[in-house]
Design a protein around this motif. Structure first.
Motif, PDB file in Angstrom:
ATOM      1  N   PRO A  62      -3.772   8.388  -0.432  1.00 43.05           N
ATOM      2  CA  PRO A  62      -2.540   9.082  -0.832  1.00 43.05           C
ATOM      3  C   PRO A  62      -2.808  10.544  -1.169  1.00 43.05           C
ATOM      4  O   PRO A  62      -3.868  10.894  -1.685  1.00 43.05           O
ATOM      5  N   ALA A 103       5.624   8.646   3.101  1.00 47.53           N
ATOM      6  CA  ALA A 103       5.640   7.939   4.379  1.00 47.53           C
ATOM      7  C   ALA A 103       7.016   8.048   5.024  1.00 47.53           C
ATOM      8  O   ALA A 103       8.013   8.331   4.357  1.00 47.53           O
ATOM      9  N   ARG A 129       0.817  -1.217   0.000  1.00 47.30           N
ATOM     10  CA  ARG A 129       0.000   0.000   0.000  1.00 47.30           C
ATOM     11  C   ARG A 129       0.847   1.262   0.000  1.00 47.30           C
ATOM     12  O   ARG A 129       0.519   2.252  -0.657  1.00 47.30           O
ATOM     13  N   ARG A 130       1.953   1.245   0.737  1.00 45.63           N
ATOM     14  CA  ARG A 130       2.787   2.444   0.790  1.00 45.63           C
ATOM     15  C   ARG A 130       3.435   2.736  -0.556  1.00 45.63           C
ATOM     16  O   ARG A 130       3.840   3.873  -0.833  1.00 45.63           O
ATOM     17  N   ARG A 176      -1.671   4.881  10.861  1.00 48.93           N
ATOM     18  CA  ARG A 176      -0.857   4.048   9.976  1.00 48.93           C
ATOM     19  C   ARG A 176      -0.863   2.576  10.390  1.00 48.93           C
ATOM     20  O   ARG A 176      -0.730   1.697   9.548  1.00 48.93           O
ATOM     21  N   VAL A 222      -0.669   2.681   5.456  1.00 47.50           N
ATOM     22  CA  VAL A 222      -0.196   3.816   4.663  1.00 47.50           C
ATOM     23  C   VAL A 222       0.037   4.981   5.620  1.00 47.50           C
ATOM     24  O   VAL A 222      -0.531   5.031   6.705  1.00 47.50           O
ATOM     25  N   CYS A 223       0.902   5.915   5.197  1.00 51.30           N
ATOM     26  CA  CYS A 223       1.178   7.071   6.062  1.00 51.30           C
ATOM     27  C   CYS A 223       1.614   8.256   5.211  1.00 51.30           C
ATOM     28  O   CYS A 223       2.784   8.653   5.216  1.00 51.30           O
ATOM     29  N   PRO A 224       0.680   8.844   4.449  1.00 52.45           N
ATOM     30  CA  PRO A 224       1.033   9.977   3.583  1.00 52.45           C
ATOM     31  C   PRO A 224       1.203  11.270   4.382  1.00 52.45           C
ATOM     32  O   PRO A 224       0.242  12.008   4.627  1.00 52.45           O
TER      33      PRO A 224
END
Length: 525
Positions: free
Chosen positions: A139, A145, A67-68, A190, A195-197
């Protein structure tokens, strides 16, 4: 099994289709019990799975880990196989424990696909929750990230569980308030989303400061910072040598030990039927350990604060409860108690008085401060197995960084194994160690129960995310290594909701409020 003290020898075995098998014997003198553990690739999943890469692709690991990166991406190590190895040994230990109580089990069966589905369980639950209000983190153009990079080229991860601490840290590095505000929700979520936008402004703030300056700002704000280590590197002061430690406690001469109840019935539904576990845990690692013991048949009593665990209300919701919470806690009994009060701690002691296992993942020193440590509770319940699932254990000294998944991945060198081949070290945003840590803790509890059955009296079990990481870092890259565009014989899962609706997975999943993996073992006489 060798780390548990077993004698391991290669022996010819009947040909079986699948990933492998384990034959174990127990008893003094002539063999009194032969137990076979059979491990195959697909188990109840009706797909032609024949490798680690196949399982990762079909069962959602490549999807969640990727996903990232915006596309399905295999983990370049045998993660599903490692998870299943721990599950297999746990099943064997549970069967041997049942035998010690009068119930003979001749065969344990599991599969790598079932291990993979258990590893993605919280993401599967979230993806199938019927919650129209749930808005997943998406995103954002220009966002990226973690890890972060300092002006002198040091890559690092940060961790805090509190918004005000997050704000103080980034303000000290000169980040603007709107970027700090926008960054907190994806950072906080996260673990749930993989994910970590984060806004580009936050990354630019770190590239403008030396690592020593960043560490000083983090210390003042209360943020934990850990350098991202590659293979062979580590920030760990004293690395554990095994996934768990099982320590006998001094014999309590004031009372006889209280062994597990003997169940003379020739068959019980699950090998831990009749055992009682008292659990006081949060987040993923500790609750998953209790969940595994419950799946094996134990009665698990969960101690939650007055009003219930706040995690119950975190979206997405399924049937009035958080789907991710259900993935780890469905079926457990609940008793509410304020452990900050004498009355709440007394409630725990009363529960433990009739229990076989006490399990917690409190911060270091909390158990002793509450007078609920292993030695204290062994007086209340002679024969108790006291299990602590921590982040770093005692490997980072008296003031360790916050012991959460991504920091441990970064600090122990696992980040160098989870990164895309050719890329810089980067922790996976899939909760690899939370899952493996929970499984290793349950495995340690079973080992302690067997030890108690043989010798009596209490046992202390210590496990951590760091000790669980040894299962992966010891073996390094495995059969899933190679180009990250690895070709498999099955399609890549790109949507966990579609996976749950696929009838080929029907026998491996349970569907109520949301889809959850079923029990990953079969036990037969």
């Amino acid at each position: 099994m060798a780390l548990l003290g077993c004698t391991v020898a290669d022996a010819p075995a009947p040909h079986t289709e699948g990933a492998g098998s384990l034959i174990t014997t127990s008893g003094d003198g002539p063999v009194s019990h032969v137990l076979t553990c059979a491990i195959d690739w697909a188990g109840p999943v009706a797909l032609p799975l024949a490798s680690e890469a196949d399982v990762q692709a079909a069962c959602g690991i490549t999807h969640v880990h990727g996903r990232r990166y915006g596309r399905p991406t295999p983990l370049p190590l045998d993660y599903a196989g490692a998870v299943t190895g721990v599950l297999a040994v746990t099943g064997v230990l549970a069967a041997l424990h049942a035998a010690a109580r009068g119930t003979r089990i001749g065969r344990v069966g599991t599969s790598v696909a079932q291990g993979a589905l258990l590893a993605t369980g919280q993401y599967l639950a979230a993806a199938t929750a019927d919650d129209e209000a749930w808005l997943p983190v998406l995103p954002v153009p220009g966002a990226a990230a973690p890890p972060f990079t300092s002006a002198d080229g040091v890559r690092f991860e940060v961790e805090t569980l509190h918004a005000e601490v997050w704000q103080r840290f980034w303000a000290a590095l000169g980040a603007d308030r709107p970027a700090i505000r926008r960054g907190w929700p994806p950072f906080q979520l996260r673990y749930a989303t993989a994910v970590c936008p984060l806004p580009g402004e936050l990354h630019r703030a770190t590239t403008g400061a030396a690592y020593s300056v960043i560490r000083a700002a983090a210390a003042r704000a209360g943020v934990s910072v850990v350098r991202v280590c590659g293979p062979g590197e580590t920030e760990v002061v004293a690395a554990p040598s095994a996934p768990w430690s099982v320590t006998p406690l001094p014999v309590d001469r004031t009372a006889a030990p209280a062994p597990s109840p003997v169940l003379p019935s020739p068959a019980v539904p699950w090998p831990l039927a009749g055992l009682v576990v008292v659990e006081s845990t949060t987040r993923v690692q500790g609750p998953l350990a209790g969940h595994v013991l419950a799946l094996l048949g134990a009665r698990v009593i969960r101690v939650e604060p007055p009003g219930g665990d706040p995690m119950r209300g975190i979206a997405p919701m399924a049937g009035g409860c958080s789907a991710r919470f259900l993935a780890l806690n469905r079926g457990k009994e609940v008793v509410e108690a304020d452990l900050g009060t004498a009355g709440g701690r007394s409630t725990v002691r009363e529960l433990v008085r009739d229990a076989d296992v006490f399990l917690h993942n409190w911060a270091p020193g909390k158990a002793a401060a509450r007078d609920l440590d292993a030695a204290g509770l062994a007086v209340v319940r002679p024969g108790l197995v006291h299990a602590w699932a921590s982040g770093w254990g005692e490997a980072m000294g008296i003031a360790p960084p916050i012991g959460t998944d991504y920091l441990v991945q970064a600090g122990c060198g696992l980040a160098g194994l989870t990164a895309r081949p050719g890329g810089p070290p980067a922790p996976s945003l899939m909760t690899l160690l939370d899952v493996l840590g929970g499984l290793v803790c349950a495995e340690g509890v079973l080992a302690a129960l067997l030890s108690r059955a043989a010798a009596g009296h209490s046992r202390r079990v210590d496990t951590s995310l760091l000790s669980a990481a040894t299962v992966l870092t010891t073996h390094g890259r495995g059969a899933a290594s190679g180009p990250w565009e690895t070709v498999t014989s099955v399609p890549f899962c790109t949507d966990l909701a579609d996976l749950a609706a696929d009838p080929r997975f029907g026998a491996a999943l349970n569907r109520r409020e949301c889809a959850l993996p079923g029990r990953p073992w079969e036990f037969t006489a």
